[in-house]
Design an enzyme around this catalytic site. Structure first.
Site, PDB file in Angstrom:
ATOM      1  N   GLY A  50       0.762  -1.069  -0.079  1.00 40.22           N
ATOM      2  CA  GLY A  50       0.033  -0.031  -0.026  1.00 40.22           C
ATOM      3  C   GLY A  50       0.959   1.141   0.035  1.00 40.22           C
ATOM      4  CG  ASN A  77      -5.961  -6.953  -3.447  1.00 37.74           C
ATOM      5  OD1 ASN A  77      -5.585  -6.823  -2.320  1.00 37.74           O
ATOM      6  ND2 ASN A  77      -7.207  -7.379  -3.527  1.00 37.74           N
ATOM      7  CG  ASP A  84      -6.683   2.310   3.223  1.00 35.32           C
ATOM      8  OD1 ASP A  84      -6.368   3.578   3.256  1.00 35.32           O
ATOM      9  OD2 ASP A  84      -6.846   1.963   2.229  1.00 35.32           O
TER      10      ASP A  84
END
Ligand code: SAM
Length: 241
Positions: free
Chosen positions: A58, A116, A139
């Site tokens: 990420g 992903n 997140d």
């Protein structure tokens, strides 16, 4: 959704030279290589002189990659980012940095991939390939029913343990205390990890960089928010596995 995401069948099928052209090993025999080592897209799969060793999961806008790359010029770093526009932005930024640094050859060791990371990690990396994995300001998914979307969980930690070598380090940082506790709890509970002492953590150059160089870290700094850091060492596997 996933069918739009490209991922290799296995780490050997990945076109690594496209990401790190300066680290391509000279081909042994081009014709023989072309006959045997092509992927479905017909790319000739040359080998690199070294493997990717550090993953930034990420990676967002790539601040950590850009800061760490020049500090460890002989280590290959890969940022993984699920948002296509953000991944494109980072790829363009790296291209520009490489061009600006021309002959000196800076930033050849960092790259970004749209992926992903929660789904296909073992398709990208072999067992024990990585020495460091970063989770910078992941997140938070605040609501309890969203917790399953968190990038740290018992199941995913087993994947991280698979790709990380014994002695390797997982780095985490967040401004959300609840997420920090969640990450500590899940890595602590996992048999393949132990938490790194605060002393060792503070002495680690990468921790210092992680605190100040990611875009999210800078934002938290401006807002004078808290930053919670925790690192975990990948333990040796027990002899019976
Ligand atoms: N690490 C960066 C930083 O510290 O500035 C970005 C932090 S941002 C809050 C979280 C990033 O993780 C977002 O860019 C998001 O798109 C990305 N992300 C979320 N889930 C992901 C996944 N499954 N695989 C790859 N990236 C993911």
């Amino acid at each position: 959704s996933d069918h739009r995401l490209n991922y290799p069948e296995s780490p050997d099928m990945m076109n690594w030279p496209a990401l790190y052209p300066a680290f391509v090993a000279p081909p042994v025999d081009i014709e023989a290589d072309a006959a045997h080592n092509t992927n479905k897209s017909g790319d000739l799969l040359l080998k690199l002189t070294k493997q990717v060793e550090v993953a930034d999961i990420g990676c967002g806008f790539g601040g950590l990659l850009v800061a760490l790359g020049p500090r460890f010029p002989n280590t290959l770093f890969l940022g993984m980012e699920i948002r296509i526009k953000v991944a494109d932005f980072v790829q363009d930024k790296i291209k520009a940095l490489r061009t600006q640094n021309g002959e000196i050859g800076g930033y050849q060791n960092i790259a970004c991939l749209r992926a992903n990371a929660m789904k296909f990690l073992p398709n990208f990396f072999k067992k024990y390939q990585l020495s460091k994995i970063f989770f910078c300001f992941p997140d938070p998914h605040f609501k309890a029913r969203k917790h399953k979307a968190r990038i740290v969980s018992m199941t995913l930690n087993s994947e991280y343990a698979y790709v990380l070598r014994p002695g390797g380090i997982v780095y985490t940082i967040t401004d959300v205390e609840d997420l920090h506790k969640w990450m500590v709890q899940h890595f602590d509970a996992h048999p393949s990890f132990e938490q790194v002492s605060e002393e060792e953590q503070d002495a680690d150059e990468c921790v210092q960089v992680m605190k100040v160089e990611t875009e999210e870290g800078k934002k938290v700094e401006r807002n004078e928010g808290d930053k919670f850091v925790a690192c975990f060492r990948r333990l040796e596997d027990p002899p019976w596995t």
